[in-house]
Design a protein around this motif. Sequence first.
Motif, PDB file in Angstrom:
ATOM      1  N   ASN A 100       4.218  -4.914   4.241  1.00  0.00           N
ATOM      2  CA  ASN A 100       4.084  -5.648   2.774  1.00  0.00           C
ATOM      3  C   ASN A 100       5.355  -6.466   2.663  1.00  0.00           C
ATOM      4  O   ASN A 100       5.755  -6.693   1.479  1.00  0.00           O
ATOM      5  CB  ASN A 100       3.939  -4.883   1.651  1.00  0.00           C
ATOM      6  N   ASP A 125       6.022   2.406   2.589  1.00  0.00           N
ATOM      7  CA  ASP A 125       4.663   1.566   2.345  1.00  0.00           C
ATOM      8  C   ASP A 125       4.404   2.194   0.693  1.00  0.00           C
ATOM      9  O   ASP A 125       3.191   2.105   0.197  1.00  0.00           O
ATOM     10  CB  ASP A 125       3.559   2.198   3.026  1.00  0.00           C
ATOM     11  N   GLU A 167      -3.786  -6.558   4.869  1.00  0.00           N
ATOM     12  CA  GLU A 167      -5.086  -5.740   5.320  1.00  0.00           C
ATOM     13  C   GLU A 167      -6.425  -6.320   4.708  1.00  0.00           C
ATOM     14  O   GLU A 167      -6.584  -6.565   3.730  1.00  0.00           O
ATOM     15  CB  GLU A 167      -4.755  -4.263   4.689  1.00  0.00           C
ATOM     16  N   GLU A 180       4.059  11.738  -1.480  1.00  0.00           N
ATOM     17  CA  GLU A 180       3.232  11.278  -2.076  1.00  0.00           C
ATOM     18  C   GLU A 180       3.318  11.619  -3.804  1.00  0.00           C
ATOM     19  O   GLU A 180       2.976  13.166  -3.703  1.00  0.00           O
ATOM     20  CB  GLU A 180       1.749  11.207  -1.819  1.00  0.00           C
TER      21      GLU A 180
HETATM   22  C1  LIG Z   1       9.046   5.837  -5.804  1.00  0.00           C
HETATM   23  N1  LIG Z   1       8.853   7.163  -5.133  1.00  0.00           N
HETATM   24  C2  LIG Z   1       7.655   7.399  -4.856  1.00  0.00           C
HETATM   25  N2  LIG Z   1       7.334   8.629  -4.253  1.00  0.00           N
HETATM   26  C3  LIG Z   1       6.255   9.169  -3.662  1.00  0.00           C
HETATM   27  N3  LIG Z   1       4.964   8.452  -3.751  1.00  0.00           N
HETATM   28  C4  LIG Z   1       5.408   7.206  -4.392  1.00  0.00           C
HETATM   29  C5  LIG Z   1       6.436   6.698  -4.803  1.00  0.00           C
HETATM   30  N4  LIG Z   1       6.168   5.360  -5.204  1.00  0.00           N
HETATM   31  C6  LIG Z   1       4.983   5.111  -4.940  1.00  0.00           C
HETATM   32  N5  LIG Z   1       4.287   6.315  -4.376  1.00  0.00           N
HETATM   33  C7  LIG Z   1       2.980   6.354  -3.980  1.00  0.00           C
HETATM   34  O1  LIG Z   1       2.611   5.410  -2.890  1.00  0.00           O
HETATM   35  C8  LIG Z   1       1.531   4.720  -2.873  1.00  0.00           C
HETATM   36  C9  LIG Z   1       1.781   3.193  -3.187  1.00  0.00           C
HETATM   37  C10 LIG Z   1       1.623   2.306  -2.645  1.00  0.00           C
HETATM   38  C11 LIG Z   1       2.302   0.845  -3.060  1.00  0.00           C
HETATM   39  N6  LIG Z   1       1.560  -0.333  -2.419  1.00  0.00           N
HETATM   40  C12 LIG Z   1       1.205  -1.331  -2.832  1.00  0.00           C
HETATM   41  O2  LIG Z   1       1.608  -1.765  -3.914  1.00  0.00           O
HETATM   42  C13 LIG Z   1       0.702  -2.448  -1.948  1.00  0.00           C
HETATM   43  C14 LIG Z   1       0.077  -3.331  -2.430  1.00  0.00           C
HETATM   44  C15 LIG Z   1      -0.785  -4.192  -1.831  1.00  0.00           C
HETATM   45  C16 LIG Z   1      -1.310  -5.503  -2.314  1.00  0.00           C
HETATM   46  C17 LIG Z   1      -1.519  -6.798  -1.748  1.00  0.00           C
HETATM   47  C18 LIG Z   1      -1.951  -7.858  -2.329  1.00  0.00           C
HETATM   48  C19 LIG Z   1      -2.469  -7.627  -3.505  1.00  0.00           C
HETATM   49  F1  LIG Z   1      -3.307  -8.871  -4.300  1.00  0.00           F
HETATM   50  C20 LIG Z   1      -2.808  -6.484  -4.210  1.00  0.00           C
HETATM   51  C21 LIG Z   1      -2.092  -5.351  -3.630  1.00  0.00           C
HETATM   52  C22 LIG Z   1      -0.792  -4.241  -0.328  1.00  0.00           C
HETATM   53  C23 LIG Z   1      -0.174  -3.196   0.379  1.00  0.00           C
HETATM   54  O3  LIG Z   1      -0.285  -2.603   1.578  1.00  0.00           O
HETATM   55  C24 LIG Z   1       0.550  -2.237  -0.522  1.00  0.00           C
HETATM   56  O4  LIG Z   1       1.132  -1.138   0.165  1.00  0.00           O
HETATM   57  C25 LIG Z   1       1.019   5.336  -4.059  1.00  0.00           C
HETATM   58  F2  LIG Z   1      -0.118   4.715  -4.552  1.00  0.00           F
HETATM   59  C26 LIG Z   1       1.766   5.919  -5.171  1.00  0.00           C
HETATM   60  O5  LIG Z   1       1.485   6.892  -5.652  1.00  0.00           O
END
Ligand SMILES: CNc1ncnc2c1ncn2[C@@H]1O[C@H](/C=C/CNC(=O)c2cc(-c3ccc(F)cc3)cc(O)c2O)[C@H](F)[C@H]1O
Length: 215
Positions: free
Chosen positions: A170, A141, A199, A90
């Motif tokens: 997703n 995720d 979800e 994270e």
């Molecule tokens: C790129 N490398 C990274 N390394 C470490 N941590 C990271 C990295 N990149 C992100 N993180 C970390 O991983 C997480 C990111 C989660 C992103 N998830 C989603 O966007 C996501 C979005 C929806 C969604 C669906 C419909 C709607 F209308 C709105 C939203 C549903 C879902 O289940 C999701 O998982 C965290 F936030 C970020 O800091």
Amino acid sequence: TRKSRPQRLLKAVEGKATLGDPQSVITAIDHFCRHKEWAMNVGDEKGSILDSLVIELSPVNVLELGTYCGYSTVRIARLLPPGARFITLEFNPDYAAVARQVIGWAGLEDKVQLVEGASGDWIPRLREHFGVQMFDLVFLDHWKDQYLPDTKQLEECGLIQKGTVLLADNVICPGTPDYLKYVRNSPHYDSRYYRSHLEYTKVEDGLEKSVFLGF
Ligand SMILES: CNc1ncnc2c1ncn2[C@@H]1O[C@H](/C=C/CNC(=O)c2cc(-c3ccc(F)cc3)cc(O)c2O)[C@H](F)[C@H]1O
Ligand SMILES: [Mg+2]
């Protein structure tokens, strides 16, 4: 300043869950997200599919990309056999801080290694830093456009080997089109879609399970 949504989610856990009881932490988060504030946890419906795959696989080495508040971290860690090793990445320090407390509330801090940093920086260092040879299960995720580059990097680093299972959240909503095309068209993966819902909603979404068949 006003608390963030992850901090409000953590308050809901502290208010409702029983210390050391992972199921009560999961139930508290699901209740909060269904009745108070939606949050992007894998949730209870897809979470049940995740549970059954973890139980079936009984993985020893697990990697999670994108801890967020630690909901799926708790779901996975509570089902791991003794001696299993679970690394979750994270890069947002605020989310990592909340996740540490959620994982701690579930009493699973000894089962999980939460690494604060970016997958792209850490994937090449997992082998020498943690002594892990390969992963039995990778749960994707994090940012949806990072699933494919990170999968390729895991392949290049030899952390995906014959039998490794990739489980991606997703794949429909928000969607991961380039990743899906790759695992479904590659002769090196046996891929299967588990239809479910986004979800806490009635919108379609699902998990894609892809087994690496070897090079
Ligand atoms: C790129 N490398 C990274 N390394 C470490 N941590 C990271 C990295 N990149 C992100 N993180 C970390 O991983 C997480 C990111 C989660 C992103 N998830 C989603 O966007 C996501 C979005 C929806 C969604 C669906 C419909 C709607 F209308 C709105 C939203 C549903 C879902 O289940 C999701 O998982 C965290 F936030 C970020 O800091
Ligand atoms: Mg997700």
